[in-house]
Structures are given as C-alpha cells and as structure tokens.
Enzyme design. Structure first.
Site, mmCIF file in Angstrom:
data_model
loop_
_atom_site.group_PDB
_atom_site.id
_atom_site.type_symbol
_atom_site.label_atom_id
_atom_site.label_comp_id
_atom_site.label_asym_id
_atom_site.label_seq_id
_atom_site.Cartn_x
_atom_site.Cartn_y
_atom_site.Cartn_z
ATOM 1 N N HIS A 25 7.681 8.965 4.064
ATOM 2 C CA HIS A 25 8.344 8.045 3.425
ATOM 3 C C HIS A 25 8.374 6.852 4.227
ATOM 4 C CE1 HIS A 25 12.524 7.479 4.463
ATOM 5 N NE2 HIS A 25 12.608 8.841 4.825
ATOM 6 N N CYS A 26 8.419 5.567 3.566
ATOM 7 C CA CYS A 26 8.641 4.286 4.180
ATOM 8 C C CYS A 26 9.928 3.805 3.284
ATOM 9 C CB CYS A 26 7.374 3.303 4.103
ATOM 10 S SG CYS A 26 7.160 2.956 2.367
ATOM 11 N N ALA A 27 10.060 2.523 3.351
ATOM 12 C CA ALA A 27 11.337 1.739 2.817
ATOM 13 C C ALA A 27 11.409 1.983 1.195
ATOM 14 C CB ALA A 27 11.483 0.463 3.330
ATOM 15 N N ARG A 29 8.513 3.868 -0.584
ATOM 16 C CA ARG A 29 7.506 4.735 -1.045
ATOM 17 C C ARG A 29 7.322 6.094 -0.554
ATOM 18 N NH1 ARG A 29 3.065 1.149 0.386
ATOM 19 N NH2 ARG A 29 4.773 -0.066 1.449
#
EC number: 2.7.1.211
Length: 456
Positions: A25-27, A29
């Site tokens: 995951h990113c910030a 998504r």
C-alpha cells in the site's frame, strides 16, 4: 468501519486468495498484484464500503481508500488473505513483469528520479525566492546571506549527476557508490563548469583525438547512460574475477573502464541527446506557442493513465540543467492538466445526489488541486467518462494560456497549488490565472454535460 468485513468482501471480488500474488500500500491506495486480472470485478469492488475508486495501473490493481484508512485495510486484508506483507518495491517488481516496454522505461526513470525530487524542489524553491528578492531589490546580491542562499540553491543541480549516479546504479543493479563516483568524475573540477563554457574551455589530446574538457553539471542523460554501462561492466567483472580479489579489482577496474568510456564516448553522446531533446521541445514551444500548450495540456492526463508520465522527470531535469534554457516550461502545462481534473471532479459533487459519490468527489477534487490526481481521475472522472473529457478540455485551455504568457518553473515535482512555490516570480500571477482558467473551464464543461452520476 469494519476493516475485517471490508477485507472479506474484497477477496471474492478479486478472484479469491489464490489470485493474490502480492499486496502493498501507499499513502492512499491498496496495491495488489493479481495472478489473473480478468478475475477481478472492478465495478463490484467500487461498491464495497470505504472504497473511493478502483483502477488498474502499472501492472497493479489499485483500490483507493484514503489516508489513514488504507493502513488498517491493508493489515486486515493481508491477514484475511493469508499472505505475507510485501514492501512496495517487492510488489512493484512483481507488477513490472506485466508492463509493456514503454511502461517499464517510465517506471525505471521514475524510480531513479523520484528519490531525487526533494533535493531539486528545495533548490528550486530557493531559486524562486532569490529570483523574487533580486527582482524587487529587497536584498543586495553582494550580501553574505544572499550569496550563501545562492550556494544552497544551486548545489543540487551542480551535483545532479552524482545524485542520479547513486539512484541509477541502484536501479540498474550496480553499486550505488560506484555510480555516485562516476557522477563525480563527470563533474570533476578539472572539467570546465558547464555553465561557464561561454568564457571558454580547453581540450585534451587523447591519442590524436581532441576531447572537450567540459563538465556535466546539471545534465541527465550522460550520467544515466554512463551508469547503465558501468553496471554492465561491474556485473561482468564480478563474474570473471575470483572472490578473493573481487573487493579490490572489481571497483578499481569498473571505475577506470567506465570513467574513460564516459568521458570519451558516452558523455558527449549523452549531452548531444539531452541537448537535442531540449532543442526540439523549446523549438516546438517557441514556434507552435499556445497550440503546443493546448496539445500538451489536453493530452497529459491521457498519458497519466498509462503511467508513462513518470519518464518526464528526466526531460524536465535536463531542461533545468541546460545552460541555454535553465527553466522548466513543461511543468506549468502539467499543472494545468492536474487542476482541470480537480475542477471536473468538483462539478460531479454538485451534480450527483448519490451520497457515496459525494463523499468521494470532494476529497478527490481537493487532492487534485494539490497535484495528486489518481483519486479524481480513476475514482470519479474516468468512471463517468464525460468529466474526464471536460478535464482534458480544461487542461488544454490552461496549457495554452501558460505557454502563451511564458510561465516557467525552477524545479520539478510540484504542480497545481503547491507549484506556486517554484514558479518564477515574474510568472506567478499568470500561473494563478492559468489555474483559474483550467479549473473554471473543466468545472463548467463537466457541469453542463449530461451523464449519470450515481454509484450504479
């Protein structure tokens, strides 16, 4: 919000546990690499509680949850799916196998330049500040504070080949510190500073060949190509040299061989390539004018969908480092396209009566105004198609304006509202007008066009 329930709802819609190759995951998504993308039901995923949008990009299924929420969903999802946690780099490596050649090149350049962006942004901000101070005569350029700030503002561009050398070597599979060393060779004090060539430079006779002793400060392509070559040399040497001598001979021979080839062949060729690209772009902008801005501004968001836009960092850095150009005339155009996505997305908020869509549109539009457009593009505008078209029209209008009035930036990485920090002082007002045009046109067209705006 029940994160375990959300995870359990997502699994069957993604083709089951067996179809999940990796998760990260990113910030904002949840990034999933699936074994078979066709088994995923994107429409149904978009209806799951907490989901603000879902799209495929860069070989990954990316599900938008938003800041703070995605971390909790990720923790619950990995547990429900029974998979081990993957880092973003591991997930990206798996996803890269699904990319086409153009997307792989874009991803490669993105991985090289994204870590460097903070340094370029810092220098760009200082350049913008000093430009404003000098324009309005607030401080004497001979002042000690001004001189020290000027040193700070130019540092990142002077050692740009060293920074690129480090990240490029890491990406190409070479030793990052040898890559940085090669960047240092290309910016060695024995070479005439690239920005001081007008005052004259000397040549060196190398077995009958006259080699121009000009440095590569601020350049991009020479060090990229040189480090790519260096990484190949290093790998071949490690295979051939015995382990007992590897620590001594491999770096020694790598630096010698790569350094000579870089100075004699790759450097001049890379400079010619970079200058050629800069010349074509600057000629197109100067001759086609607002038509070029119209075209670039209108098509940029389409390019974003493919992920190829990440490769533009290299071109923009090359423009900034080119002594005959020294400014970024592309980023203001991209900024207009991003703002337009926010305007088109906000119009959906006014049109829709669906509570779930309303909950998504406002933060997505705000995010786009800060230069982060994924939620607006994939979560709303592409979903209803016509808002995306409206955003293309708005981006074209804004792009035409900023090119016609010569809006320039002094760094890379920041667009939309944050981009105001790196706009040249003389261009700031016109940049703001451009954002108003892009946002207003996209908002109006999106509001006027007829389309369904419910979650179904």
């Amino acid at each position: 919000m029940d994160f375990e329930q959300i995870s359990c709802s997502l699994l069957p819609l993604l083709g089951g546990k067996e179809n999940i190759a990796s998760a990260a995951h990113c910030a904002t998504r949840l990034r999933l690499v699936l074994v078979d993308d066709s088994l995923a039901d994107q429409q149904a995923i978009g209806k799951v509680e907490g989901v603000k949008g879902c799209f495929r990009n860069a070989g990954q299924m990316q599900i938008i949850f938003g800041t703070g929420v995605v971390n909790k969903v990720y923790a619950a999802f990995t547990q429900a799916a029974g998979i081990s946690e993957s880092s973003k780099s591991e997930a990206a490596d798996i996803a890269a196998k699904k990319l086409n050649p153009f997307q792989r090149i874009a991803r490669l350049l993105s991985n090289i330049f994204v870590p460097i962006i903070p340094a370029i942004v810092a220098s760009g901000l200082l350049m913008g500040l000093l430009g404003m101070v000098k324009t309005y005569g607030w401080v004497d350029p001979g002042n000690a504070i001004y001189i020290m700030l000027d040193m700070c503002s130019s540092a990142a561009f002077i050692i740009l080949p060293i920074l690129i050398g480090f990240t490029a070597a890491r990406e190409f599979g070479g030793n990052p510190y040898l890559g940085a060393t090669l960047g240092g060779i290309l910016t060695h004090p024995a070479l005439t500073n690239a920005w001081g060539v007008a005052a004259g430079f000397h040549t060196m006779n190398f077995f009958g060949f006259e080699i121009a002793m000009i440095g590569y400060q601020g350049t991009v392509f020479p060090v990229l190509l040189a480090v790519w070559f260096m990484s190949i040399v290093e790998k071949q040497l490690r295979r051939a040299i015995p382990d007992a001598l590897d620590l001594i001979l491999t770096p020694f021979l790598t630096v010698i061989i790569s350094g000579f080839i870089a100075l004699l062949i790759i450097g001049p060729a890379g400079r010619a390539l970079g200058d050629g690209i800069s010349f074509v772009l600057s000629t197109l902008i100067s001759h086609a004018g607002w038509l070029a801005g119209l075209l670039f501004g209108g098509l940029y968001s389409v390019i974003v969908i493919t992920g190829i836009h990440h490769s533009f960092h290299a071109v923009e850095a090359g423009l900034l480092g080119n002594p005959s150009i020294g400014v970024n005339f592309l980023l203001p155009i991209w900024a207009m396209a991003n703002v337009a996505q926010g305007g088109a997305c906000l119009a959906v908020w006014f049109k829709t009566k669906d509570a779930k869509i309303k909950a998504i549109t406002l933060p997505s539009a705000f995010s786009a105004m800060l230069g982060i457009t994924e939620a607006a593009i994939f979560g709303i505008n592409l979903r209803f198609v016509k808002p995306f078209i409206a955003a293309l029209i708005g981006g074209a209008a804004g792009g035409a304006w900023v090119v016609s009035v010569h809006v320039y930036m002094t760094a890379v990485g920041l667009t939309a509202i944050p981009g105001m920090a790196i706009v040249q002082a003389s261009s700031l007002l016109n940049y703001i007008i451009g954002m108003v045009i892009a946002f207003g046109v996209a908002f109006t067209v999106s509001l006027v066009l007829k389309y369904k705006t419910d979650a179904e």
